[in-house]
Design an enzyme around this catalytic site. Sequence first.
Site, PDB file in Angstrom:
ATOM      1  NE  ARG A 175      -4.623  -1.523  -4.241  1.00 22.87           N
ATOM      2  CZ  ARG A 175      -4.148  -1.797  -3.006  1.00 22.87           C
ATOM      3  NH1 ARG A 175      -3.696  -0.842  -2.218  1.00 22.87           N
ATOM      4  NH2 ARG A 175      -4.110  -3.031  -2.590  1.00 22.87           N
ATOM      5  CG  ASP A 221      -1.995  -0.949   1.272  1.00 27.64           C
ATOM      6  OD1 ASP A 221      -2.371  -1.447   0.197  1.00 27.64           O
ATOM      7  OD2 ASP A 221      -2.512  -1.229   2.375  1.00 27.64           O
TER       8      ASP A 221
END
Length: 304
Positions: free
Chosen positions: A180, A130
């Site tokens: 992402r 992340d």
Amino acid sequence: MLRALLLNLSQSQRLARFVMHNGTSRRVVRRFVAGETLDDAVAAVRAQNQAGSPGSFDYLGESVSTEAEARRAADAYRAILDRIAAERLDANASLKLTQLGLDVDAALCENLLSDIVAHAERLNNFVRIDMESSAYTQRTIDLCKRVHAKHASVGTVVQSYLFRTEQDAKDLIAAGIRMRLVKGAYKEPPALAYPKKSDVDANYVRVMKLLLPSGIYHGIATHDPDMIEATKHFATEHEIGKDKFEFQMLYGIRTDLQEQLRREGYRLRVYVPFGSDWFPYFMRRLAERPANLKFFLSNLFRRG
Ligand SMILES: Cc1cc2nc3c(=O)[nH]c(=O)nc-3n(C[C@H](O)[C@H](O)[C@H](O)COP(=O)(O)OP(=O)(O)OC[C@H]3O[C@@H](n4cnc5c(N)ncnc54)[C@H](O)[C@@H]3O)c2cc1C
């Protein structure tokens, strides 16, 4: 202003203690968090799989301050990967570097990440790093590249609110790294990030157009119907198949849109957070949408 206030409060230990020990807030949190245990998360991911979506396990936690905590988080991630394999779930894992001790000892963090990714590789799986606030962007990208050079089963996240992201996306594509794409969830200064939503959105579309034709399997993570439409339109126009990328959304958010994408034959991965350290994650979800705060406060006062 409300967003900035909530993001500031997400760092408050006192508010965290109050909210986390309040029965009503724990119930509201369950809308966004699958539960406190790995069993809870496994059940949620299995339900997603049955509905046709792969999942991504996120063991909540960030900014640890001791080596022991970082090692415990790494153990938890190995256990998640083992459980995915044992239960034949269609899922991968998402983690944060500050949870693996980036602020405690960068070398320790790199070793722990490398071990987890090697473990994922042995199990034919994948780990996503992340992206946290801009204080960590460069270190996250550097670490991802170094570990990726040894084990390809790792990717990361780029945030369209940052000015630097278009160039980062080009560099990561050149390194063959899966990304992402998100808008970004932290409080950033105007010197580093677009303050206006329209600019964040325009950059999102610009970066999406770099990712999709790259030949690398990326995740387009958003609940914004305009971003989703732009992605579908671009993919159709450039004959990029529905199996060449995936949409991603968060557990409990816009489940109507999630269902619609599945019906249309798109891949849709659901990010499933779990664990007892849910406060900062929860506050970021409140900051994204004032209606969530209203819902939370009205529940709190109705019961309190
Ligand atoms: C799978 C996934 C992983 C993510 N990982 C990261 C990461 O690593 N780093 C990072 O900085 N950010 C991450 N994010 C968060 C992201 O940066 C945004 O903050 C978040 O997705 C909201 O932006 P949006 O694209 O949905 O668009 P927005 O313009 O914020 O929202 C569009 C619409 O989506 C709905 N919506 C959005 N958020 C919520 C909410 N909280 N509750 C209810 N409805 C909502 C509303 O209908 C809203 O009108 C992730 C998001 C997803 C989906």
